[in-house]
Design a protein around this motif. Sequence first.
Motif, PDB file in Angstrom:
ATOM      1  N   THR A  92       4.934  10.324   3.291  1.00 40.04           N
ATOM      2  CA  THR A  92       4.757   9.183   2.397  1.00 40.04           C
ATOM      3  C   THR A  92       4.859   7.903   3.199  1.00 40.04           C
ATOM      4  O   THR A  92       5.523   7.854   4.244  1.00 40.04           O
ATOM      5  N   ALA A  93       4.210   6.860   2.693  1.00 38.58           N
ATOM      6  CA  ALA A  93       4.257   5.556   3.355  1.00 38.58           C
ATOM      7  C   ALA A  93       4.203   4.459   2.306  1.00 38.58           C
ATOM      8  O   ALA A  93       3.434   4.549   1.339  1.00 38.58           O
ATOM      9  N   ARG A  94       5.023   3.437   2.514  1.00 41.45           N
ATOM     10  CA  ARG A  94       4.954   2.199   1.732  1.00 41.45           C
ATOM     11  C   ARG A  94       4.972   1.057   2.731  1.00 41.45           C
ATOM     12  O   ARG A  94       5.817   1.027   3.636  1.00 41.45           O
TER      13      ARG A  94
ATOM     14  N   ASN B  51       8.244   1.690   4.905  1.00 41.07           N
ATOM     15  CA  ASN B  51       9.042   2.913   4.875  1.00 41.07           C
ATOM     16  C   ASN B  51       8.100   4.083   5.081  1.00 41.07           C
ATOM     17  O   ASN B  51       7.173   4.293   4.296  1.00 41.07           O
ATOM     18  N   TYR B  52       8.302   4.818   6.174  1.00 38.07           N
ATOM     19  CA  TYR B  52       7.496   5.994   6.490  1.00 38.07           C
ATOM     20  C   TYR B  52       8.403   7.222   6.438  1.00 38.07           C
ATOM     21  O   TYR B  52       9.514   7.210   6.992  1.00 38.07           O
ATOM     22  N   VAL B  53       7.916   8.266   5.793  1.00 36.53           N
ATOM     23  CA  VAL B  53       8.704   9.487   5.620  1.00 36.53           C
ATOM     24  C   VAL B  53       7.822  10.678   5.983  1.00 36.53           C
ATOM     25  O   VAL B  53       6.679  10.775   5.516  1.00 36.53           O
ATOM     26  N   ALA B  54       8.343  11.586   6.805  1.00 33.06           N
ATOM     27  CA  ALA B  54       7.623  12.810   7.162  1.00 33.06           C
ATOM     28  C   ALA B  54       8.599  13.970   7.151  1.00 33.06           C
ATOM     29  O   ALA B  54       9.750  13.829   7.595  1.00 33.06           O
ATOM     30  N   GLY B  55       8.158  15.109   6.632  1.00 27.72           N
ATOM     31  CA  GLY B  55       9.061  16.244   6.540  1.00 27.72           C
ATOM     32  C   GLY B  55       8.339  17.572   6.563  1.00 27.72           C
ATOM     33  O   GLY B  55       7.122  17.650   6.361  1.00 27.72           O
TER      34      GLY B  55
ATOM     35  N   ALA C 193      13.835   7.163   1.411  1.00 28.55           N
ATOM     36  CA  ALA C 193      12.586   7.748   0.908  1.00 28.55           C
ATOM     37  C   ALA C 193      12.140   6.876  -0.255  1.00 28.55           C
ATOM     38  O   ALA C 193      12.291   7.228  -1.431  1.00 28.55           O
ATOM     39  N   ASP C 194      11.585   5.709   0.061  1.00 28.89           N
ATOM     40  CA  ASP C 194      11.394   4.650  -0.927  1.00 28.89           C
ATOM     41  C   ASP C 194      10.261   4.909  -1.914  1.00 28.89           C
ATOM     42  O   ASP C 194      10.212   4.276  -2.963  1.00 28.89           O
ATOM     43  N   LEU C 195       9.340   5.825  -1.595  1.00 36.37           N
ATOM     44  CA  LEU C 195       8.333   6.202  -2.580  1.00 36.37           C
ATOM     45  C   LEU C 195       8.864   7.299  -3.501  1.00 36.37           C
ATOM     46  O   LEU C 195       8.258   7.619  -4.512  1.00 36.37           O
ATOM     47  N   GLY C 196      10.012   7.851  -3.162  1.00 37.78           N
ATOM     48  CA  GLY C 196      10.623   8.905  -3.960  1.00 37.78           C
ATOM     49  C   GLY C 196      11.775   8.388  -4.790  1.00 37.78           C
ATOM     50  O   GLY C 196      11.949   7.188  -4.991  1.00 37.78           O
TER      51      GLY C 196
ATOM     52  N   THR D  40       0.863  -1.178   0.000  1.00 40.76           N
ATOM     53  CA  THR D  40       0.000   0.000   0.000  1.00 40.76           C
ATOM     54  C   THR D  40       0.901   1.230   0.000  1.00 40.76           C
ATOM     55  O   THR D  40       1.885   1.294   0.741  1.00 40.76           O
ATOM     56  N   ASN D  41       0.555   2.205  -0.848  1.00 43.97           N
ATOM     57  CA  ASN D  41       1.396   3.381  -1.036  1.00 43.97           C
ATOM     58  C   ASN D  41       0.571   4.642  -0.805  1.00 43.97           C
ATOM     59  O   ASN D  41      -0.523   4.788  -1.361  1.00 43.97           O
ATOM     60  N   LEU D  42       1.093   5.551   0.004  1.00 49.52           N
ATOM     61  CA  LEU D  42       0.386   6.770   0.368  1.00 49.52           C
ATOM     62  C   LEU D  42       1.329   7.956   0.222  1.00 49.52           C
ATOM     63  O   LEU D  42       2.492   7.893   0.635  1.00 49.52           O
ATOM     64  N   GLY D  43       0.823   9.027  -0.373  1.00 53.46           N
ATOM     65  CA  GLY D  43       1.572  10.269  -0.464  1.00 53.46           C
ATOM     66  C   GLY D  43       0.697  11.439  -0.077  1.00 53.46           C
ATOM     67  O   GLY D  43      -0.471  11.513  -0.476  1.00 53.46           O
ATOM     68  N   LEU D  44       1.252  12.366   0.713  1.00 52.89           N
ATOM     69  CA  LEU D  44       0.491  13.533   1.167  1.00 52.89           C
ATOM     70  C   LEU D  44       1.395  14.754   1.134  1.00 52.89           C
ATOM     71  O   LEU D  44       2.568  14.692   1.542  1.00 52.89           O
ATOM     72  N   ARG D  45       0.840  15.856   0.643  1.00 51.78           N
ATOM     73  CA  ARG D  45       1.569  17.118   0.602  1.00 51.78           C
ATOM     74  C   ARG D  45       0.629  18.245   1.008  1.00 51.78           C
ATOM     75  O   ARG D  45      -0.492  18.351   0.500  1.00 51.78           O
ATOM     76  N   TYR D  46       1.080  19.088   1.961  1.00 49.78           N
ATOM     77  CA  TYR D  46       0.288  20.234   2.433  1.00 49.78           C
ATOM     78  C   TYR D  46       1.161  21.480   2.414  1.00 49.78           C
ATOM     79  O   TYR D  46       2.351  21.420   2.744  1.00 49.78           O
ATOM     80  N   ARG D  47       0.563  22.613   2.001  1.00 47.77           N
ATOM     81  CA  ARG D  47       1.283  23.881   2.019  1.00 47.77           C
ATOM     82  C   ARG D  47       0.374  24.983   2.550  1.00 47.77           C
ATOM     83  O   ARG D  47      -0.809  25.056   2.193  1.00 47.77           O
ATOM     84  N   TYR D  48       0.934  25.829   3.405  1.00 49.44           N
ATOM     85  CA  TYR D  48       0.218  26.990   3.938  1.00 49.44           C
ATOM     86  C   TYR D  48       0.987  28.243   3.552  1.00 49.44           C
ATOM     87  O   TYR D  48       2.166  28.393   3.883  1.00 49.44           O
ATOM     88  N   ASP D  49       0.322  29.134   2.817  1.00 49.85           N
ATOM     89  CA  ASP D  49       0.941  30.387   2.403  1.00 49.85           C
ATOM     90  C   ASP D  49       0.659  31.442   3.469  1.00 49.85           C
ATOM     91  O   ASP D  49      -0.454  31.974   3.559  1.00 49.85           O
ATOM     92  N   VAL D  50       1.660  31.733   4.273  1.00 49.26           N
ATOM     93  CA  VAL D  50       1.499  32.698   5.362  1.00 49.26           C
ATOM     94  C   VAL D  50       1.188  34.071   4.789  1.00 49.26           C
ATOM     95  O   VAL D  50       0.294  34.786   5.252  1.00 49.26           O
ATOM     96  N   ASN D  51       1.937  34.470   3.775  1.00 56.65           N
ATOM     97  CA  ASN D  51       1.707  35.718   3.057  1.00 56.65           C
ATOM     98  C   ASN D  51       2.362  35.580   1.687  1.00 56.65           C
ATOM     99  O   ASN D  51       2.728  34.471   1.279  1.00 56.65           O
ATOM    100  N   ASP D  52       2.513  36.682   0.976  1.00 56.50           N
ATOM    101  CA  ASP D  52       3.082  36.610  -0.370  1.00 56.50           C
ATOM    102  C   ASP D  52       4.524  36.137  -0.371  1.00 56.50           C
ATOM    103  O   ASP D  52       5.030  35.673  -1.400  1.00 56.50           O
ATOM    104  N   ASP D  53       5.206  36.254   0.768  1.00 53.80           N
ATOM    105  CA  ASP D  53       6.642  35.977   0.802  1.00 53.80           C
ATOM    106  C   ASP D  53       7.013  34.700   1.540  1.00 53.80           C
ATOM    107  O   ASP D  53       8.141  34.222   1.402  1.00 53.80           O
ATOM    108  N   VAL D  54       6.115  34.158   2.341  1.00 58.30           N
ATOM    109  CA  VAL D  54       6.467  33.016   3.198  1.00 58.30           C
ATOM    110  C   VAL D  54       5.453  31.895   2.992  1.00 58.30           C
ATOM    111  O   VAL D  54       4.241  32.119   3.054  1.00 58.30           O
ATOM    112  N   SER D  55       5.959  30.683   2.743  1.00 61.92           N
ATOM    113  CA  SER D  55       5.119  29.494   2.647  1.00 61.92           C
ATOM    114  C   SER D  55       5.710  28.401   3.519  1.00 61.92           C
ATOM    115  O   SER D  55       6.937  28.235   3.584  1.00 61.92           O
TER     116      SER D  55
END
Length: 767
Positions: free
Chosen positions: A403-405, A412-416, A504-507, A382-397
């Motif tokens: 990811t998980a396999r 292999n679990y990866v978090a960053g 990072a085996d899903l990468g 089973t393979n899972l990928g998740l990506r989240y981004r929060y734009d604080v303002n025009d200059d900072v994100s």
Amino acid sequence: MKCVGVWRYLSGFLLFAGSALCDAQPLIIPATQSTITVDGSIDDPGWQDARVIQLNYVTRPFENTAPPVATEVRVVENGEMLFVRFIADDPNPDAISAFYRDRDGIWNDDMVGIKLDTFNDSRLAYQFFINPLGIQADSIENEMTGSESDSWDAIWQSAGQITEQGFVVEVAIPLRILNFKEGEEHKVWGAEFVRFYPRNERLRISNTPHDRNNACTLCQLSEVSGFKGASQSQNLALIPTLVLGRGRSRDPYESLDWQDDTVFEPGLDLKWAITPEVSLQGTLNPDFSQVEADVAQLSINNTFALYFDEKRPFFLDNADYFDTNQTLIYTRNIASPNYGAKATGRMGDHTLGVFVADDESTTFLVPGNLGSDIAVLEESSTNLGLRYRYDVNDDVSLGAAFTARESDNYHNYVAGFDTKVQLTDQDVLRVQWVGSNTQYPLGLYQDFCTDGGCDSSDQWSEAALRLDHEDDFNGQSYRVNYRHEERNWHFRAAHYHQDQDYRADLGFVSGVDRNQTVIGGGYVWLSDDNWWNAIEVFGDWDVTYNDAGDMLEKETEVYLSMSGKWQSYMEVGLLQRERSGLRHDPSITQVKGNTQWFAEQMASTYIEFRPVAEVQASVYARLGDQIDFENDRLGEQVYINPEISWSIGRHLQLDVRHTYSALDADGQDVFTANLTDARMTYQFDQRQFLRLVLVYADIERNPDNYLEPVDRRYRSLGTQLLYSYKVNPLTKFFVGYADSAFQDDQITAMTNTDKSVFMKISYAWLQ
């Protein structure tokens, strides 16, 4: 709008002058109730209601100069569609570069296009391009990663025709295919209207000037306002698919008897806009095999795994939602799933992407510091990928990724976490930290020992060492990138750390136990009135250590490049590198005192040019020292890689890539390798083509100059004939034939090993 200069109305046109930074009022896009038919004509009454814009600036390769040709753009909307018409004047219509190509294959033609940042936040922009024959290309520009991806495919309308005065293109973009904020009565989007005019130079002509002292391109789009009645439907698409095939294969070392196989695979894909900002994709029993063969790569004398681009639509759609500072998601690792689901969306300052898919087997890279290998487990995963981004303002994100396999005896679990900070218009800082937890199956490492076991030290390999873990283990990686970029010079500094237990085996992470520091930069001379457009001197210095502090590699490289007439680019470079060879004792990871230190010096050159519209050619050549990795010594290499694309009329195209690599050592030949990838395509119209692909490899080795026995001769030939008919990116039909054959010292004549015929059809019901 962040712009350079002052907008003024003159004689009904929106014009621009001056050089001061400004905040202009958005350009209002009118609404119309009149009919517009997208057919390449110019007499529909709805165009009389449109806003008129002129493209007055050559932004590349020149710097906001007046264009040699006039381009009028008319823009109007009706609440459901954005209509755009280009009238592109040309004093010599016979010189227009326009060919029938498959979708997204027109990037070298004359083109017009539209860029839309529908959230007006300088993060992402939709791009729609059209050549004079109406052939489409679309893509996503990602300011966060600095990348442009044509993997995004939308359903929209276009038509074009070449006239005695130039060409005309009409476009209708359904607003429902775009993500935007529905609640605003008058929506303000970033926009740019562009024309590419390839003659002696490839001119990029725009309605807005470009400030080369500002590294952010999407920050410089003009603003448009309107779309009062625009709304998004659920945009539901159900796409049943059917794959039929029959194949046969054999192993000529064992038997010349064929083993037959029949394929009958119905499937179902779903695309659904759950809300105006969030979309869902699903697939059941998909055929995730590729329709078209990969571009061939030569893998001889290479210790690290090769990277191949993803081509399968489910993984390509909205792939930019998952981009980070390193490749944490490389979906080519997922070979044969029975299901897949993906959700992506932007809600205000929040961007989210998540996907899950199973796989009938589990394939992953085994990374090291001197090489990498590939492991295959005959276990479903089973393979899972998740990506989240929060734009604080025009200059900072701020961003996060996970990811998980997971299979029966492996995980292999990866978090960053990561951030991008736009310090100034010229300065960008990116920082990322990633941690991993991995469990390998017990005894897997033994598959990577030589001669049937790990009983003696000389039977081990680096892959076996990296896999030899009885329990789960943790690792980490971090990256820091700083870049300064302005009109005439740029500078970058980076540090990459990937410790020995990071995975990072899903990468696609082929190197661990590596800590690299890079410092580089360059200076550019620009000219608007010489036979050359730009001359640049650039280069970098980098050094790499392992976790124990042993130096793995130190490299200095410098290049001189020039672009000019005939759409030409020339580059010459010098490289000096010191690096470790293979381990003397492969049973330990130690490098210092366990490897030989080699000093390489090499010169390289790259030339590309387009002397006429029908021919584009390039060649890369490298000459100098090269480690002979199979025999752990220094050799002399000649490497030449020419490519040519020849358009024979408007419909037929021939693309040929060849790679020649020859290595000598100790006064004798080591190997000579030739690889040819030839593709001939007849594009009947914008919907259908017939393509023949031939991939031929020929490798000759000198067994007398090897430490271990090798084949004297290896040859292989792959053939594919493919017919494609596409109503749109979702409704399409493929039928094809493929086979492969090889020859070596044991199989002394070219012998077929695989043959197959296949058909794939999909049909989209759109709501």
